[in-house]
Design a protein around this motif. Structure first.
Motif, PDB file in Angstrom:
ATOM      1  N   PRO A  97       0.800  -1.232   0.000  1.00 54.50           N
ATOM      2  CA  PRO A  97       0.000   0.000   0.000  1.00 54.50           C
ATOM      3  C   PRO A  97       0.825   1.271   0.000  1.00 54.50           C
ATOM      4  CG  PRO A  97       0.068  -0.966   2.184  1.00 54.50           C
ATOM      5  CD  PRO A  97       0.951  -1.820   1.322  1.00 54.50           C
ATOM      6  N   LEU A  98       1.733   1.406  -0.945  1.00 53.85           N
ATOM      7  CA  LEU A  98       2.608   2.575  -0.969  1.00 53.85           C
ATOM      8  C   LEU A  98       1.936   3.839  -1.500  1.00 53.85           C
ATOM      9  CD1 LEU A  98       5.871   0.745  -1.942  1.00 53.85           C
ATOM     10  CD2 LEU A  98       5.538   2.115   0.111  1.00 53.85           C
ATOM     11  N   PHE A  99       0.671   3.726  -1.916  1.00 53.90           N
ATOM     12  CA  PHE A  99      -0.007   4.938  -2.414  1.00 53.90           C
ATOM     13  C   PHE A  99      -0.130   5.985  -1.306  1.00 53.90           C
ATOM     14  CE2 PHE A  99      -4.511   4.882  -0.858  1.00 53.90           C
ATOM     15  CZ  PHE A  99      -4.469   3.694  -0.146  1.00 53.90           C
ATOM     16  N   LEU A 100      -0.004   5.580  -0.052  1.00 56.21           N
ATOM     17  CA  LEU A 100      -0.114   6.536   1.053  1.00 56.21           C
ATOM     18  C   LEU A 100       1.234   7.118   1.488  1.00 56.21           C
ATOM     19  CD1 LEU A 100      -2.837   4.798   3.240  1.00 56.21           C
ATOM     20  CD2 LEU A 100      -3.079   6.930   1.969  1.00 56.21           C
ATOM     21  N   GLU A 101       2.309   6.655   0.852  1.00 56.26           N
ATOM     22  CA  GLU A 101       3.626   7.141   1.271  1.00 56.26           C
ATOM     23  C   GLU A 101       3.766   8.667   1.194  1.00 56.26           C
ATOM     24  OE1 GLU A 101       7.268   6.305  -0.946  1.00 56.26           O
ATOM     25  OE2 GLU A 101       7.948   5.124   0.758  1.00 56.26           O
ATOM     26  N   PRO A 102       3.285   9.311   0.111  1.00 57.67           N
ATOM     27  CA  PRO A 102       3.423  10.780   0.061  1.00 57.67           C
ATOM     28  C   PRO A 102       2.749  11.469   1.247  1.00 57.67           C
ATOM     29  CG  PRO A 102       2.796   9.917  -2.088  1.00 57.67           C
ATOM     30  CD  PRO A 102       2.700   8.771  -1.125  1.00 57.67           C
ATOM     31  N   PHE A 103       1.633  10.901   1.726  1.00 56.86           N
ATOM     32  CA  PHE A 103       0.977  11.474   2.902  1.00 56.86           C
ATOM     33  C   PHE A 103       1.906  11.428   4.108  1.00 56.86           C
ATOM     34  CE2 PHE A 103      -1.277  10.872   6.894  1.00 56.86           C
ATOM     35  CZ  PHE A 103      -2.060  12.008   6.932  1.00 56.86           C
ATOM     36  N   TRP A 104       2.537  10.304   4.324  1.00 51.58           N
ATOM     37  CA  TRP A 104       3.396  10.151   5.510  1.00 51.58           C
ATOM     38  C   TRP A 104       4.697  10.940   5.380  1.00 51.58           C
ATOM     39  CZ3 TRP A 104       0.957   9.136   9.636  1.00 51.58           C
ATOM     40  CH2 TRP A 104      -0.166   8.317   9.611  1.00 51.58           C
ATOM     41  N   MET A 105       5.137  11.153   4.148  1.00 48.47           N
ATOM     42  CA  MET A 105       6.307  12.021   3.948  1.00 48.47           C
ATOM     43  C   MET A 105       5.953  13.436   4.418  1.00 48.47           C
ATOM     44  SD  MET A 105       8.984  10.865   1.582  1.00 48.47           S
ATOM     45  CE  MET A 105       9.382   9.270   0.929  1.00 48.47           C
ATOM     46  N   ARG A 106       4.760  13.872   4.055  1.00 47.77           N
ATOM     47  CA  ARG A 106       4.314  15.206   4.483  1.00 47.77           C
ATOM     48  C   ARG A 106       4.159  15.281   5.999  1.00 47.77           C
ATOM     49  NH1 ARG A 106       0.090  15.756   0.186  1.00 47.77           N
ATOM     50  NH2 ARG A 106      -1.445  15.421   1.800  1.00 47.77           N
TER      51      ARG A 106
END
Lengths: 450, 450
Positions: A97-106
């Motif tokens: 589920p890496l589609f949420l990675e940009p959220f966690w980077m933020r």
């Protein structure tokens, strides 16, 4: 006169400097024992990988004190991941589920957690349990905020992933008198392969995987006496449909797998209110490597299963999950669920456009429904595309895609026909973009034959 | 003249301040996204709990942003854990390895780790496995440094604790043709109860717990055909003895549980070189809540077991373990093993002194042996006292201790007689001090009757 001015200016400057230094010293936070870890983390985070990779504190060479190297996304290479490999096959297989990675980077700051060696060394928390009370609280809060499960007067149990909890649930429900024939485990086709694999691998004397729930309902073995456990996955993996139990009766027990019942993937139509429901962190926050599940009832036996199979869940994992879920619930889930849904909506729009140009392949279709979370009618945006190869001669859809350098997962794995293939849509943006490139080629090629 | 001096001094001061500020800004490390987590961790660590408790970042109320409260050691209470409860029963039951906590408190800086939400979200590491390569490296290094296992040309596998790996090992070894009778699981008395509990609870069609290995050897069922799995725990739990396999033969498979084979507890007499060995983090670094095990061979089946039972081990757990083991191996283990051994040696000296005054109770005895790690002859300093009640009428030793407000673990749990009780010596210093107080009372009371 000039001298006087000089003295005055100089003295004023001195005063300004003194105030500046005093003020700074009293308000600048002064790191002590946390400094080493912080520098380490900031160093890893500052490694630039061209947006196509990341460096992690525990990357290769970290043991020798080296600066961690870039770990590139699929098909990217080079020291800074800036080189795209030609003709590289796309991985659209697992639901990573890496589609949420940009959220966690933020959310790097708010989701960060620092632990030292003395953090919770004991097997138990102060109340004698092996589960953090704050974590249990935030999980209940999350379900309340999203409206996907009723948690009042229900037990919450934690495992090393919903994979472990699934095994625990099935094991707990299969406890019957030893003289009886084994309980049958069923799921309606297409179903998640893990159910079958676990049951067959753990080869319990009390459980036998039997396959499709519809087939069982029609079969003559279905006698209202044989103990039956049906796993209902809703939204379903692979096709994303909301599903209901096929079987009822005094001899039927049901496990509801709600791993995908989050606003990213599906309208939240009604809160789950079943005897036993499973949720998974991997599809909630995207943290595949630190999974959690919750469920209700058959509590003691499942707790014992988790204890006997792994002595509970690591303390730092529980701490990290607490921190992640705190971020998620802090704004009622607004930011993460909107981000995740928008991401998947865009992906589905792109995908639908491509498949609309094809007669050779078709996608599952779902009708929009009202979502209690977003307070509006919305599309389903499932984790996976469940693709059917429509041509008579295309009997093995997985192979057709593989020849086009797209690795999906064969329909056969889900108890279905080989005419289907599952493509994962929740992987990294790079993987998805790459998938779209390859699909365009495949579909346009396919069009030649129509 | 005076004015000139004033101007000069003032300007020099100006320069000094400017240099100070410039220098400070360029060398003071400036925390950015790591700051929140660091403040949170420092705040929790700074809570004073009188040396009889600790506050943790995920303590009660942390969800609401409160400063975490003290969590007191057993028998201590009050906001700052300064109050000792009167007549409080001692817990000497579980092997909660808090004796190493003071070491990790001292190593707060070196063992700290900071992770943010985007840390390794994937199911897999870059090499496609679910295990950190650096972690595997440091584990091999640790075994090399200690000399307790040969790891060259062996596989290393990780699980959610050696509990999970034990189940995985036994499961992997019990794979036989389905027509054969189930394999028998054996261990020589006294044995760790987990072996029995797991086998009975998981009720595999291919495995049956059979009990004492010596009894089996003598029984007529022992036929060189029936498949047998013997678990050899060395040093043994509960009694700390080095143990060898009882059974040999083409039908015998052996699992070596080396959870306690560390210099804290036992002389390291020879490196383990078996087909399948289990180690546990809980008895290595003391981190019960984040356990690890390693072993050799029967690799694929065990890996599949770990995958199917919990999809591998959480990424933050792996990261923390890496950080801990880096600290351990950094000085060849000198500091932690010396600290741990000295602590246990002192505890055993105190214990031996008390029991030497008693005819009513006796302790296990072991002869010193040469330790390859410390390069000297040394005593065994086991995790547990294996106490025998010597009086004819004291048939239930557990109850005798319980009446004296000491909760141990009955010999019966270990397949042995009720005349034995196990007392844990590896708990916190508070627990041990308390145990000694109560033992003194019990032994002196016992002396009246002699």
């Amino acid at each position: 006169m000039e001298k006087k001015l000089l003295v005055t200016v100089s003295i004023i400057l001195n005063l300004v400097f003194i105030i500046h230094i005093l003020y700074n010293n009293s308000t600048t936070w002064n790191p002590t024992w946390t400094k080493r870890a912080t520098v380490e983390a900031e160093t890893a985070a500052s490694v630039s990988c061209s947006g196509h990779g990341r460096a992690y504190v525990d990357g290769l060479g970290s043991l020798d004190g080296n600066k961690p190297p870039c770990e590139c996304n699929n098909c990217y290479t080079g020291n800074d991941c800036s080189l795209l490999l030609q003709d590289c096959p796309v991985d659209a297989n697992s639901g990573d589920p890496l589609f949420l990675e940009p959220f966690w980077m933020r959310q790097a700051e708010r989701s960060a957690v620092l632990v030292s060696g003395w953090h919770r060394m004991s097997y138990i928390y102060q109340d004698g349990t092996s589960v953090s009370k704050e974590l249990e609280k935030v999980i209940r809060k999350l379900h309340g905020v999203v409206g996907n499960a009723i948690t009042e007067n229900r037990f919450v149990i934690f495992g090393s992933g919903s994979t472990q909890l699934l095994a625990a649930a099935v094991h707990a429900l299969s406890f019957i008198e030893s003289s009886s024939p084994p309980a049958r485990l069923l799921a309606s086709v297409p179903f998640y392969a893990m159910y079958k694999e676990q049951a067959e691998f753990f080869d319990s004397a009390h459980l036998k995987f039997e396959g499709d729930a519809f087939a069982w309902k029609k079969s003559e073995d279905s006698d209202n006496v044989t103990q039956v456990i049906e796993v209902v996955t809703s939204p379903n993996n692979p096709d994303g449909m909301l599903k209901r139990a096929v079987l009822q009766g005094p001899n039927v027990k049901t496990v509801h797998d709600y791993a995908y019942y989050w606003p990213y993937f599906s309208p939240i139509t009604v809160p789950a209110d079943e005897d036993l429901s499973l949720f998974s962190l991997s599809k909630t926050t995207g943290h595949a490597g630190s999974r959690f599940g919750t469920n209700l009832s058959v509590y003691e036996k499942m707790k014992r299963y988790v204890t006997l199979s792994s002595m509970g869940v690591s303390r730092v994992t529980q701490l990290q999950v607490l921190e992640l879920l705190k971020v998620v619930v802090s704004d009622g889930g607004d930011e993460i669920f909107s981000f995740g849904y928008e991401t998947l909506k865009k992906r589905w729009d792109t995908l639908n456009k491509i498949f609309s140009m094809s007669n050779r392949f078709s996608l599952q279709t779902t009708k929009p429904e009202y979502c209690n979370y977003f307070k509006k009618v919305r599309d389903f945006t499932p984790s996976y595309a469940w693709v059917k190869c429509e041509r008579v001669e295309d009997t093995n859809c997985y192979e057709i895609f593989r020849a086009a350098k797209i690795t999906g997962r064969s329909g056969k794995v889900f108890g279905s026909e080989e005419r289907f293939v599952r493509l994962s849509l929740i992987r990294s943006q790079d993987d998805f973009d790459h998938l779209i490139d390859m699909l365009k080629k495949l579909v346009s090629r396919g069009a030649d034959f129509i």
